[in-house]
Design an enzyme around this catalytic site. Sequence first.
Site, PDB file in Angstrom:
ATOM      1  N   LYS A 263       0.833  -1.196   0.000  1.00 57.57           N
ATOM      2  CA  LYS A 263       0.000   0.000   0.000  1.00 57.57           C
ATOM      3  C   LYS A 263       0.872   1.251   0.000  1.00 57.57           C
ATOM      4  O   LYS A 263       2.002   1.216   0.472  1.00 57.57           O
ATOM      5  CB  LYS A 263      -0.863   0.027   1.275  1.00 57.57           C
ATOM      6  N   ARG A 337      -9.976 -11.900   2.415  1.00 57.07           N
ATOM      7  CA  ARG A 337     -10.783 -13.031   1.928  1.00 57.07           C
ATOM      8  C   ARG A 337     -10.018 -14.339   2.012  1.00 57.07           C
ATOM      9  O   ARG A 337     -10.600 -15.400   2.197  1.00 57.07           O
ATOM     10  CB  ARG A 337     -11.275 -12.722   0.501  1.00 57.07           C
TER      11      ARG A 337
HETATM   12  N1  BES Z   1      -7.999  -3.901   4.599  1.00 49.51           N
HETATM   13  C1  BES Z   1      -8.208  -3.525   3.253  1.00 49.51           C
HETATM   14  C2  BES Z   1      -9.526  -2.798   3.005  1.00 49.51           C
HETATM   15  C3  BES Z   1      -9.679  -1.471   3.687  1.00 49.51           C
HETATM   16  C4  BES Z   1      -9.356  -0.307   3.013  1.00 49.51           C
HETATM   17  C5  BES Z   1     -10.189  -1.370   4.950  1.00 49.51           C
HETATM   18  C6  BES Z   1      -9.515   0.909   3.615  1.00 49.51           C
HETATM   19  C7  BES Z   1     -10.355  -0.148   5.558  1.00 49.51           C
HETATM   20  C8  BES Z   1     -10.030   1.000   4.877  1.00 49.51           C
HETATM   21  C9  BES Z   1      -8.178  -4.759   2.347  1.00 49.51           C
HETATM   22  O1  BES Z   1      -7.358  -5.784   2.773  1.00 49.51           O
HETATM   23  C10 BES Z   1      -7.688  -4.311   1.020  1.00 49.51           C
HETATM   24  O2  BES Z   1      -6.543  -3.938   0.935  1.00 49.51           O
HETATM   25  N2  BES Z   1      -8.549  -4.354   0.019  1.00 49.51           N
HETATM   26  C11 BES Z   1      -8.213  -3.935  -1.279  1.00 49.51           C
HETATM   27  C12 BES Z   1      -8.724  -4.972  -2.242  1.00 49.51           C
HETATM   28  C13 BES Z   1      -8.188  -4.813  -3.635  1.00 49.51           C
HETATM   29  C14 BES Z   1      -6.701  -5.139  -3.671  1.00 49.51           C
HETATM   30  C15 BES Z   1      -8.950  -5.731  -4.535  1.00 49.51           C
HETATM   31  C16 BES Z   1      -8.869  -2.590  -1.535  1.00 49.51           C
HETATM   32  O3  BES Z   1      -9.964  -2.359  -1.021  1.00 49.51           O
HETATM   33  O4  BES Z   1      -8.250  -1.758  -2.160  1.00 49.51           O
HETATM   34 MN    MN Z   2      -5.355  -5.544   2.085  1.00 46.91          MN
END
Ligand code: BES
Ligand code: MN
Length: 486
Positions: A263, A337
């Site tokens: 990230k 997931r």
């Molecule tokens: N933990 C994150 C989702 C999240 C984002 C929670 C912001 C709280 C605030 C999750 O693991 C994630 O990174 N999801 C990605 C999925 C994508 C790579 C398909 C996302 O939401 O960008």
């Molecule tokens: Mn994630």
Amino acid sequence: MHIQFLDAATPSAGLLVSLVNQDALPAAIEPVLAEGARRSRFAGKVGQVFEGFAEREGKVVRVALAGLGAADAADRAEAAEKGAAAVVARYLVSGETSLALDFTDAGLTAEEASRAVLAASLRSWRHDVYRTKLPEDARPSLTTIEVIGAPEGTETLWSGEAALAEGVAFTRELVTEPANIIYPESFVARCQARMADTGLKIRVLGVEEMTALGMGALLGVAQGSVKPAQLLVMEWNGGAEGQAPVAFVGKGVCFDTGGISIKPAAGMEDMKWDMGGAGAVAGAMLALAKRGAKANVVGVCGLVENMPDGNAQRPGDVVTSMSGQTIEVINTDAEGRLVLCDALTWVQREYKPARIIDLATLTGAIILSLAHEYAGLFTNDDTLAADLTAAGNASGDRLWRMPMGPAYDKMIDSPIADIKNVGPRWGGSITAAQFLQRFIENGTPWAHLDIAGTVWTDKPGATWDKGASGFGVRLLDRLVRDTLEG
Ligand code: BES
Ligand code: MN
Ligand code: ZN
């Protein structure tokens, strides 16, 4: 917060707060206060607080009026919560150590009054353990609330709500703690410590056991971290013997860097609360046990840390889940997931639950859809959808149902494995839910709650300060009360 019920209207508190309805100042109020309230445009609207001083029996007392809105409004419980919580927010660091909350003129039912007391307790929660230099006048001073004039039965109802307040507080604590303090093993340890002597049966599966069970999806996420993964199981058997339990399953990513699909730096610190689903499950289990719920419930938390490292999994890796299904890991940041699917398979094989509800901070996309007002509800069962939606509205942890279906399911077919862990850009919360559904066996009623937008807040709400909201605990408790305890 220490809550004390007093029979007589003889509080020892230094501050007397009357809960009043809109445009209905108590008749007995001193003219100077009535005039002050009027001149300050205090009308008794929900959450409005007016304060002044009065001389009573030769002593100067600090007096406040707190609004509950119109006496005939539709949702009085919610108004009662907001009114009482506003009082606590106002006086928490005021210097007052105790206040008396006077229900005499409120015209609330016992149920509504107990909800007001619950809200007062919830709004007082703070986590100041790392503030060593908080100035004296910024420290919480309020420690006791004396309840007076509450309707018959309020105190009995409050004893159940007190358990709920403890559960919410525990969830907020877990969610607020940084990731160097709360990681899979310490999450487990803190639950064990808090849940000792509650009657909850705790089981913990370590890496060795999960490896033997074939949890390649969950373990694939954890392999980039030096912190070993844990599966935490909390059993509450307060219902009929042999009755299939309801299962709560929580995403417990104690920190989510994204892994190799790392990230951006800005805001990454937020990912300490990527265990909010697991936190909600732990808090709900604590609440159910503390109030002795007459239901069988099992809570499962999949606990990992998602880190980039020489041993971390790579985009394109194929892992084999406990279900036997193979997964192509397109994006290591879609890790929730992967953790949940093995936890879901395990709980189904181990407990044959009647219903399954998972809670997860799963996608940023759900925040684009619903902002911070509702959590996303995805389910294969209309009755469960109705039960959860009703529990959401009654508890204030609101849910909005989102669509699912074969067209979305197709989007996560993989060219090399059974399934891939991300779909196209569009409908990201839905394809995440479709992924989870592929691990639900025999059509078991299941719901997935995407709580990414509701676990953490940038501004104070009715019953929480900014930060961890405790979302999910009141929802799950309400669901158990209304669907299992009758
Ligand atoms: N933990 C994150 C989702 C999240 C984002 C929670 C912001 C709280 C605030 C999750 O693991 C994630 O990174 N999801 C990605 C999925 C994508 C790579 C398909 C996302 O939401 O960008
Ligand atoms: Mn994630
Ligand atoms: Zn995550």
